[in-house]
Scaffold this active site. Structure first.
Site, PDB file in Angstrom:
ATOM      1  N   ASN A 160       0.868  -1.179   0.000  1.00 52.88           N
ATOM      2  CA  ASN A 160       0.000   0.000   0.000  1.00 52.88           C
ATOM      3  C   ASN A 160       0.903   1.226   0.000  1.00 52.88           C
ATOM      4  O   ASN A 160       1.499   1.565   1.014  1.00 52.88           O
ATOM      5  CB  ASN A 160      -0.881  -0.044   1.269  1.00 52.88           C
ATOM      6  CG  ASN A 160      -1.704   1.215   1.449  1.00 52.88           C
ATOM      7  OD1 ASN A 160      -1.802   2.042   0.538  1.00 52.88           O
ATOM      8  ND2 ASN A 160      -2.297   1.370   2.619  1.00 52.88           N
ATOM      9  N   LYS A 180       0.092   4.212  -0.222  1.00 54.09           N
ATOM     10  CA  LYS A 180      -0.565   5.379   0.387  1.00 54.09           C
ATOM     11  C   LYS A 180      -0.336   6.628  -0.494  1.00 54.09           C
ATOM     12  O   LYS A 180      -0.252   6.506  -1.703  1.00 54.09           O
ATOM     13  CB  LYS A 180      -0.065   5.592   1.822  1.00 54.09           C
ATOM     14  CG  LYS A 180      -0.129   4.322   2.666  1.00 54.09           C
ATOM     15  CD  LYS A 180       0.063   4.588   4.122  1.00 54.09           C
ATOM     16  CE  LYS A 180       0.115   3.268   4.872  1.00 54.09           C
ATOM     17  NZ  LYS A 180       0.119   3.430   6.300  1.00 54.09           N
ATOM     18  N   HIS A 239      -9.435   0.941   5.243  1.00 51.46           N
ATOM     19  CA  HIS A 239      -8.124   1.153   5.868  1.00 51.46           C
ATOM     20  C   HIS A 239      -8.285   2.082   7.081  1.00 51.46           C
ATOM     21  O   HIS A 239      -9.099   3.001   7.060  1.00 51.46           O
ATOM     22  CB  HIS A 239      -7.149   1.753   4.849  1.00 51.46           C
ATOM     23  CG  HIS A 239      -5.736   1.751   5.359  1.00 51.46           C
ATOM     24  ND1 HIS A 239      -5.248   2.724   6.203  1.00 51.46           N
ATOM     25  CD2 HIS A 239      -4.722   0.864   5.180  1.00 51.46           C
ATOM     26  CE1 HIS A 239      -3.987   2.437   6.502  1.00 51.46           C
ATOM     27  NE2 HIS A 239      -3.649   1.314   5.890  1.00 51.46           N
ATOM     28  N   GLU A 243      -6.602   4.490   8.128  1.00 47.67           N
ATOM     29  CA  GLU A 243      -6.433   5.926   7.871  1.00 47.67           C
ATOM     30  C   GLU A 243      -7.712   6.531   7.309  1.00 47.67           C
ATOM     31  O   GLU A 243      -8.040   7.684   7.561  1.00 47.67           O
ATOM     32  CB  GLU A 243      -5.222   6.141   6.947  1.00 47.67           C
ATOM     33  CG  GLU A 243      -3.923   5.960   7.725  1.00 47.67           C
ATOM     34  CD  GLU A 243      -2.766   5.404   6.928  1.00 47.67           C
ATOM     35  OE1 GLU A 243      -2.787   5.464   5.687  1.00 47.67           O
ATOM     36  OE2 GLU A 243      -1.827   4.880   7.558  1.00 47.67           O
ATOM     37  N   GLU A 297      -5.183  -5.313  10.664  1.00 45.28           N
ATOM     38  CA  GLU A 297      -4.179  -4.270  10.841  1.00 45.28           C
ATOM     39  C   GLU A 297      -4.428  -3.546  12.165  1.00 45.28           C
ATOM     40  O   GLU A 297      -5.218  -2.593  12.219  1.00 45.28           O
ATOM     41  CB  GLU A 297      -4.261  -3.257   9.692  1.00 45.28           C
ATOM     42  CG  GLU A 297      -3.985  -3.854   8.332  1.00 45.28           C
ATOM     43  CD  GLU A 297      -3.377  -2.840   7.397  1.00 45.28           C
ATOM     44  OE1 GLU A 297      -2.312  -3.115   6.841  1.00 45.28           O
ATOM     45  OE2 GLU A 297      -3.950  -1.740   7.239  1.00 45.28           O
ATOM     46  N   GLY A 307       2.604   1.924  10.827  1.00 48.77           N
ATOM     47  CA  GLY A 307       3.540   3.043  10.669  1.00 48.77           C
ATOM     48  C   GLY A 307       4.246   3.427  11.960  1.00 48.77           C
ATOM     49  O   GLY A 307       4.881   4.470  12.037  1.00 48.77           O
ATOM     50  N   SER A 341       3.577  -2.516  10.283  1.00 46.22           N
ATOM     51  CA  SER A 341       5.038  -2.522  10.415  1.00 46.22           C
ATOM     52  C   SER A 341       5.673  -3.859  10.043  1.00 46.22           C
ATOM     53  O   SER A 341       6.609  -4.321  10.703  1.00 46.22           O
ATOM     54  CB  SER A 341       5.459  -2.094  11.831  1.00 46.22           C
ATOM     55  OG  SER A 341       5.018  -0.774  12.077  1.00 46.22           O
TER      56      SER A 341
HETATM   57  C1  PEP Z   1      -0.725  -0.030   6.222  1.00 44.65           C
HETATM   58  O1  PEP Z   1      -0.941   1.161   6.304  1.00 44.65           O
HETATM   59  O2  PEP Z   1      -1.526  -0.768   5.609  1.00 44.65           O
HETATM   60  C2  PEP Z   1       0.465  -0.550   6.870  1.00 44.65           C
HETATM   61  C3  PEP Z   1       0.477  -1.791   7.217  1.00 44.65           C
HETATM   62  O3  PEP Z   1       1.499   0.338   7.077  1.00 44.65           O
HETATM   63  P1  PEP Z   1       2.953   0.012   7.720  1.00 44.65           P
HETATM   64  O4  PEP Z   1       3.442  -1.257   7.083  1.00 44.65           O
HETATM   65  O5  PEP Z   1       3.785   1.192   7.373  1.00 44.65           O
HETATM   66  O6  PEP Z   1       2.730  -0.165   9.184  1.00 44.65           O
END
Ligand code: PEP
Length: 257
Positions: A9, A11, A95, A97, A168, A174, A214
């Site tokens: 992703n 983003k 998601h 966000e 997630e 992040g 992460s």
């Molecule tokens: C995400 O936003 O879907 C995600 C998993 O981000 P990160 O790997 O940076 O934690």
């Protein structure tokens, strides 16, 4: 046997030139192999250009969002059919966000899923609890609400064909914090049991449940090695080939064993 899926992703990151070089490197690495599915989800303006680069490889193209209405007077929105038109076969919906920064509700997400499924897109439905919800032992309650809020009333045959769930935990996105493999596995089992009870065991057995939060080259193997972790949704580490490729490789190695 569920085939592992590693999805990046991007983003609201990268410019067109760096997106192109990343896609070119990935297409070369993946070629036409399909033992592990690899997907990238670039920002909307780059989809067509990235599609062109990926078209001679098996790397899949996904989008990060879509609107629930059919094409029409919805300034600034993107219809699901427009995504298939530019070569996407999947879309990320729900998601964290979009839930927590852009204010998307379970109801909005549910309507988007219905529209995306009708357009023939695979849906990567993201669910996950906030840090305080985990600390208050609310994880399963939150996940149950998000799952039923998003999936209630959806066509089961379409879900069977097109649904992917991504667990997630918001506290891991992040932040550099990662769920332990045991934490991820136990939530994935909960989600699979929920799918089995709410729908049926066949759907529960076939739907892939990805872990996101992460995921990095140094933790991918252990996370992806859990029996109910069917892949990864990767944010930060998907922006650099040197970081994303080892995650894909970890999935390949586990598939080969
Ligand atoms: C995400 O936003 O879907 C995600 C998993 O981000 P990160 O790997 O940076 O934690």
């Amino acid at each position: 046997m569920r085939r592992k899926l590693v999805a990046g992703n991007w983003k609201m990151n990268l410019d067109l030139a760096s997106g192109r070089s990343l896609a070119t490197a990935l297409a070369k690495d993946v070629g036409s192999t399909t033992a592990v599915e690899v997907m990238v989800c670039p920002p909307f303006p780059y989809l067509s250009a990235i599609h062109e680069i990926l078209s001679n490889s098996s790397v899949r193209l996904g989008a990060q969002n879509c609107y629930f209405e059919a094409p029409g007077a919805f300034t600034g929105e993107i219809a699901a059919t427009m995504l298939t038109d530019v070569g996407c076969d999947a879309v990320i919906l729900g998601h964290s966000e979009r839930r927590h920064i852009l204010g998307e509700t379970d109801e909005i997400i549910r309507k988007k899923i219905t529209t995306a499924l009708a357009a023939g897109l695979d849906v990567v439905l993201c669910v996950g609890e906030l840090k305080e919800e985990r600390l208050e032992n609310q994880t399963e309650i939150v996940l149950k609400r998000q799952m039923s809020g998003a999936l209630d009333g959806q066509d089961v045959a379409l879900l069977l064909k097109h649904l992917v769930v991504a667990y997630e935990p918001v506290w891991a996105i992040g932040t550099g914090l990662t769920a332990t493999p045991d934490q991820a596995e136990s939530v994935h089992i909960y989600l699979r049991n929920w799918l089995s009870m709410y729908y049926n065991p066949d759907l529960a057995n076939k739907v892939r449940i990805l872990y996101g939060g992460s995921v990095k080259p140094d933790n991918a193997r252990e996370l992806l090695g859990q029996p109910n972790v069917d892949g990864a949704l990767v944010g930060g580490a998907s922006l650099k080939f040197e970081q994303f490729q080892p995650i894909v490789q970890a999935a390949r190695d586990l598939t080969a064993t």
